[in-house]
Enzyme design. Structure first.
Site, mmCIF file in Angstrom:
data_model
loop_
_atom_site.group_PDB
_atom_site.id
_atom_site.type_symbol
_atom_site.label_atom_id
_atom_site.label_comp_id
_atom_site.label_asym_id
_atom_site.label_seq_id
_atom_site.Cartn_x
_atom_site.Cartn_y
_atom_site.Cartn_z
ATOM 1 N N CYS A 1 -5.017 -1.832 -0.916
ATOM 2 C CA CYS A 1 -5.396 -0.449 -1.213
ATOM 3 C C CYS A 1 -6.419 -0.469 -2.334
ATOM 4 C CB CYS A 1 -4.166 0.353 -1.631
ATOM 5 S SG CYS A 1 -4.505 2.042 -2.196
ATOM 6 N N ASN A 2 -7.567 0.144 -2.120
ATOM 7 C CA ASN A 2 -8.589 0.195 -3.157
ATOM 8 C C ASN A 2 -8.127 0.991 -4.372
ATOM 9 O OD1 ASN A 2 -10.104 0.091 -0.344
ATOM 10 N ND2 ASN A 2 -11.425 -0.876 -1.850
ATOM 11 N N THR A 3 -7.495 2.144 -4.133
ATOM 12 C CA THR A 3 -7.073 3.001 -5.233
ATOM 13 C C THR A 3 -6.037 2.314 -6.101
ATOM 14 O OG1 THR A 3 -7.522 4.974 -3.908
ATOM 15 C CG2 THR A 3 -6.124 5.258 -5.834
ATOM 16 N N ASP B 1 0.874 -1.166 0.000
ATOM 17 C CA ASP B 1 0.000 0.000 0.000
ATOM 18 C C ASP B 1 0.911 1.217 0.000
ATOM 19 O OD1 ASP B 1 -2.187 1.694 0.163
ATOM 20 O OD2 ASP B 1 -2.561 1.350 2.284
ATOM 21 N N SER B 2 0.311 2.382 -0.154
ATOM 22 C CA SER B 2 1.114 3.594 -0.028
ATOM 23 C C SER B 2 1.549 3.802 1.420
ATOM 24 C CB SER B 2 0.322 4.806 -0.511
ATOM 25 O OG SER B 2 -0.839 4.979 0.281
ATOM 26 N N CYS C 1 -12.224 2.279 1.995
ATOM 27 C CA CYS C 1 -10.782 2.563 2.013
ATOM 28 C C CYS C 1 -10.194 1.711 3.125
ATOM 29 C CB CYS C 1 -10.527 4.044 2.263
ATOM 30 S SG CYS C 1 -8.789 4.472 2.573
ATOM 31 N N THR C 2 -9.092 1.039 2.853
ATOM 32 C CA THR C 2 -8.553 0.114 3.853
ATOM 33 C C THR C 2 -8.102 0.838 5.115
ATOM 34 O OG1 THR C 2 -6.396 0.197 2.709
ATOM 35 C CG2 THR C 2 -7.887 -1.622 2.162
ATOM 36 N N HIS C 3 -7.724 2.103 5.020
ATOM 37 C CA HIS C 3 -7.365 2.858 6.218
ATOM 38 C C HIS C 3 -8.529 2.916 7.213
ATOM 39 C CE1 HIS C 3 -3.871 4.328 3.960
ATOM 40 N NE2 HIS C 3 -3.408 4.847 5.089
ATOM 41 N N GLY D 1 -3.481 8.860 -3.801
ATOM 42 C CA GLY D 1 -4.769 9.273 -4.345
ATOM 43 C C GLY D 1 -4.711 10.439 -5.323
#
Length: 256
Positions: A65-67, A2-3, A172-174, A35
């Site tokens: 991460c969805n994005t 992920d980022s 969003c995974t966050h 994003g």
């Protein structure tokens, strides 16, 4: 991968399923947030993060991460499969809609109203009444462990959420790291509990299936934890340890 620390929920879910798994957490603190980047730029960053993890020859790669799943999944699969299966993250719209009642989807402003999310609603919401709720600043607040900013963002999104929703998708995974704060903000005292739907459990289970591994949750922690930060070996960020998932991963690694 992920980022940032949005990978923690899926990593913790894998750890619960397989305490013996050797986990590699690869993120991009030098390039985050992803994003606002163009799809091409984001894909380049995601490929670099994935290749840093792939150098350690994992059995599978979870895109936490969805994005990144939206924009980079085809490129990641082209680069790594079939040697390394790549598992993307998709918002849990289908199970949320299957329970009946109104559904809300909390997501980043870039994802809210996007063709991608609208397509998922069309394909998987099964006719349910769905409200898309943008959550500006929430992912960044979670990433930095800023509890006050998290609370402000959660309260702002709760005001945009219909009072009578019965299911809420964490798009969003966050957001899964602050699920209980979200639940408290949207729950009405005189209505049944709101059911939250994240992606981490399903993604971890899909990773197990892709590599033919059976869950063994009763085992004592024995797997290692490797953290890669923009290509450099490091430690879990301090903000990660503010969340139960980060503390679980650190404790399991220390106990082996």
């Amino acid at each position: 991968m992920d980022s940032g620390i949005g990978l923690l929920p899926a990593a913790a879910a894998v750890r619960r399923l397989r305490p013996d798994a050797d986990l590699v957490l690869s993120s991009d603190p030098d390039g985050m947030p992803w994003g606002p980047r163009t799809p091409e730029d984001l894909t380049g960053r995601a490929l670099a993060v994935a290749r840093a993890a792939a150098a350690l020859e994992p059995d599978a790669l979870i895109v936490g991460c969805n994005t990144a799943t939206v924009h980079a999944l085809p490129a990641l699969r082209a680069a790594l499969e079939p040697r390394i299966p790549v598992i993307g993250t998709v918002p849990a719209i289908k199970p949320a809609a299957s329970g009946g009642g109104k559904v809300a989807i909390w997501a980043t402003p870039a994802t809210t109203g996007s063709p991608y999310q609208r397509g998922l609603i069309r394909d998987f919401a099964d006719g349910a009444e769905v409200t898309e709720v943008p959550c500006p600043g929430l992912a960044d607040a979670v990433e930095h462990g800023d509890a006050d900013a998290v609370q402000r963002a959660v309260e702002a999104a709760a005001r945009l959420t219909p009072r009578d929703v019965r299911a809420l998708v964490l798009g969003c995974t966050h957001y899964e790291l602050v699920a209980e704060r979200i639940r408290a903000a949207v729950q009405s005292a005189d209505l049944p509990p709101v059911i939250l739907h994240g992606s981490a459990g399903a993604v971890a289970a899909q990773a197990m299936r892709r590599i033919g591994a059976e869950p063994a949750p009763a085992a004592a922690p024995s797997g290692s934890l490797t953290v890669i930060l923009s290509g450099r070996t490091g430690e879990l960020p301090a903000a990660a340890l503010r969340y139960a998932e980060g503390r679980l991963l650190r404790a399991a690694a220390a106990a082996r």
